[in-house]
Design a protein around this motif. Structure first.
Motif: not given
Lengths: 477, 477
Positions: A46-60
């Protein structure tokens, strides 16, 4: 700090039964469940998926930027998607600093571009750029000792090499050069300020940004960090012994005020919903990378730990509160706003700590708790020990970055120290991206947070939170 | 290739006594001196100092730039400073390509910037930027197989991962994606072209530039490389399955023609000054880094090898010619101009090779020479063997990048293969800086070049250079 009248406070403490002198313990059934949470976390992505989601969908997501706004929406939606019982935001207001462009060059004797990045709260250079001679110092102390006459009108360059360390202690001096250095240089009449990046990557032309100590825009000067190879280059050029002229073109600065938000998700306690275990990370990032290790990982670790507790057959006794803080990077704005707002409820904070040191494995735990809760901390330590976490009973707990502010108000706090050996290679640079995260190491963090949070939530007794309780540990304002 | 009339050529060969069928050997005294040169080179830091001088005093030097002009002056001065007997330049004319600015962003579904760099000969995007949907391919073959209807008006993205290898063979396909890919995409009607950088650094947001195969500006489309983490990001965004729109803002293009120079320094031969051992590197670099490993190191290795031979009590029998080539990066312009100009003298080139693969140690030698010179190559190999250089008698020698063009004309050539394991982490990126060079490894290269060059210069007999001599080894036009 605004303090409650003592009588009110005493009444509150008696009513809730917290802060008593009885030894705090964790029931055996809770320890067993915590062990299961721990082991389950190691196989949960879950944590990896959440990090991937935030950094991919929002980015900086620089604080106050359009992306920051989207990050708030993302966090609200993600908490809901993960099944949190209650999701809400609290406003955080701060100066809005923007970066538009940045460029620098050696003008003489050897014309060439230099890679740098403006620091937080740096003003812009004058139109057409700032052209001035460089004066170099080995350290902040050397700058402190310098005669202002040698600095006036020049660009100060502090060429300090930050030290690599597992516990990140090199950042103490590294960040001081970045935070205090520009203020000191400005006081001595410098026209601009440069530092060798407060980072440990020796070979990447990826300068590290970060905040300065400038609070009064009228006293601020343009300030920026050179990448390590660019600092090497400038130092080499200076070694020829000729005057070195630089040109800085920084277009950045404070453009007003912005109100963002701390985003909060709760797993509501079954027996004491008003008593909270507080964990979190910060939602904002610098604008250069996508904020994976700083601090997408922290937000994700806390969100995923809460989610694991959510998935238990029944709610924990106390509330698990996960806070995604606003604008940590430019001065703990989210953490300070949170602590101001909730200072009066500090005794209801069972225990807290924040993850904001990347995604490396946690190797050390320490705690600031009342003496009667040391046994319970020992019980937590025993559950965490198989994860490679050593309990250092001789150190205080700090609560992490933003939650250090609640700790300062009197919240009992842990420090869960991650392995930061590589953290300062990437933090605050364009290279803070998802590929820097090892999913297994991230899951180890979730295991620690889920297990400790659950045990704290189920404890018989409290950990000593009370107004001003941990001033002896160095917590205070 | 312009060929000399055969009769003239035969007369020339007879007169000079070269290209005879007698076995070529290296006299014992020359072998001994070569061993001394080899051992001396390992304790000589000239090459490192020369690389530091070029990369510090000139820095990045894109062909045709103001810095390129200064690099030519630098090379002339450095040859003289090192005591070379003869220093001169030869003009090289090529299209002048400039990079002004570059920027890219995902517009939808997840707006965010992407780090990329324009490729050599890429035209600019239209004013206001190019906004188009992306279409992704795993490989060049997939792009070749694609229906133009799926590509027309879109930005083609080839997401090929270049393989890391000691001998750098992964660059074969990696560079094909960069050179041939844009041309192919343009032919199929693409509006723009992106590739995952032809590089092996997985974690740095430092895109690798490099030349494209565009020769006709009328048929060129904007083309750029994403850093590996940015390519990861774009691929992740595409994996959501929604249409992905990008915006590219590239301000770059061909602005005319420029005449630069190959810079040549010679240690004049005592007995056969007209016969030359040709070594070198290329003087230009890409604009992003300071061109330390590509190819300051190559120029410095050759300069330092010549300098060691210069310092012997007497001049070698034949001339040592060190060539710092112009504009290798954008299509071997210096090497091609050199070969065109000197094709008629190819038989006078005793042996040649160029260093243009970084600063890692040389681990393999191979040669394209006449059969009667194999024993002499064996003698050279024996001197190089203590340096860790293995002689592979089954492989041809290629002569390196620019000197491949003289080899194509018939010059006997070596390949001295450097360890390129890390080379493609940095080449053509901002990270190509001096700190990537290990002085001891650089010195090993000088030892190899000094020893082989001297032995070739002292050989009794030649290595078989003659017009078109090595077509059987794949050398030719």
């Amino acid at each position: 700090m605004r303090r409650l009248p003592l009588t009110l406070l005493a009444a509150g403490l008696l009513a809730s039964g917290i802060a008593s002198a009885v030894t705090t313990t964790i029931p055996t059934t809770a320890v067993k469940t915590a062990e299961q949470l721990r082991d389950r976390a190691l196989h949960d992505d879950t944590a990896y998926q959440v990090t991937a989601s935030l950094t991919t969908e929002v980015g900086a997501r620089l604080a106050g930027s359009e992306a920051d706004r989207r990050a708030v929406d993302w966090a609200v939606a993600k908490f809901k998607e993960l099944g949190y019982d209650k999701v809400y935001t609290e406003p955080v207001t701060y100066p809005l600093w923007v970066r538009r462009s940045e460029r620098a060059a050696i003008v003489a004797p050897f014309p060439q571009p230099l890679a740098l990045t403006a620091l937080g709260y740096s003003p812009a250079t004058p139109k057409g750029g700032l052209r001035a001679e460089v004066v170099r110092f080995d350290s902040l102390d050397a700058l402190k000792a310098a005669d202002p006459a040698a600095i006036k009108g020049k660009i100060v360059y502090v060429d300090y090499h930050m030290e690599r360390a597992k516990d990140g202690h090199g950042y103490g001096m590294g960040s001081a050069v970045r935070v205090a250095g520009p203020v000191l240089a400005a006081e001595k009449g410098a026209a601009g300020y440069l530092l060798r990046s407060a980072g440990t990557d020796a070979h990447e032309r990826a300068p590290h940004t970060g905040v300065t100590g400038f609070r009064d825009p009228a006293k601020a000067i343009p300030a920026a960090a050179l990448s390590n190879p660019d600092a090497d280059q400038l130092t080499r050029v200076l070694a020829y012994g000729k005057p070195v002229t630089l040109k800085l073109d920084l277009d950045c600065g404070i453009v007003g005020e912005y109100t963002g938000a701390n985003v909060i998700g709760e797993i509501t306690g079954r027996r004491h919903p008003e008593q909270v275990v507080a964990i979190g990370g910060h939602l904002d990032s610098w604008d250069l990378g996508t904020g994976a290790i700083d601090d997408g990982a922290g937000v994700a670790i806390a969100m995923a730990a809460g989610k694991l507790i959510h998935d238990l057959p029944q709610r924990p006794d106390r509330t698990i509160r996960v806070i995604a803080f606003a604008n940590e990077e430019m001065g703990l704005w989210g953490g300070r706003a949170y602590a101001e707002k909730h200072a009066g409820e500090v005794a209801k904070f069972q225990l807290g700590t924040e993850s904001d040191f990347g995604a490396g494995p946690i190797w050390r735990m320490s705690a600031s708790v009342k003496p009667e809760a040391r046994d319970a901390i020992g019980q937590i330590a025993k559950v965490l020990q198989p994860l490679g976490v050593a309990y250092d009973a001789g150190r205080p707990g700090g609560g992490g970055s933003d939650l250090s502010q609640m700790h300062a108000k009197g919240m009992a706090a842990l420090s869960l120290t991650q392995d930061g050996t590589k953290y300062f290679d990437w933090h605050h640079t364009p290279n803070d991206t998802l590929d820097k995260i090892d999913p297994a190491e991230l899951a180890q963090n979730v295991a620690v947070y889920a297990a400790f949070s659950y045990m704290a939530a189920q404890a018989n007794g409290d950990f000593g939170s009370a107004p001003g309780a941990f001033a002896k540990d160095g917590a205070g304002e």
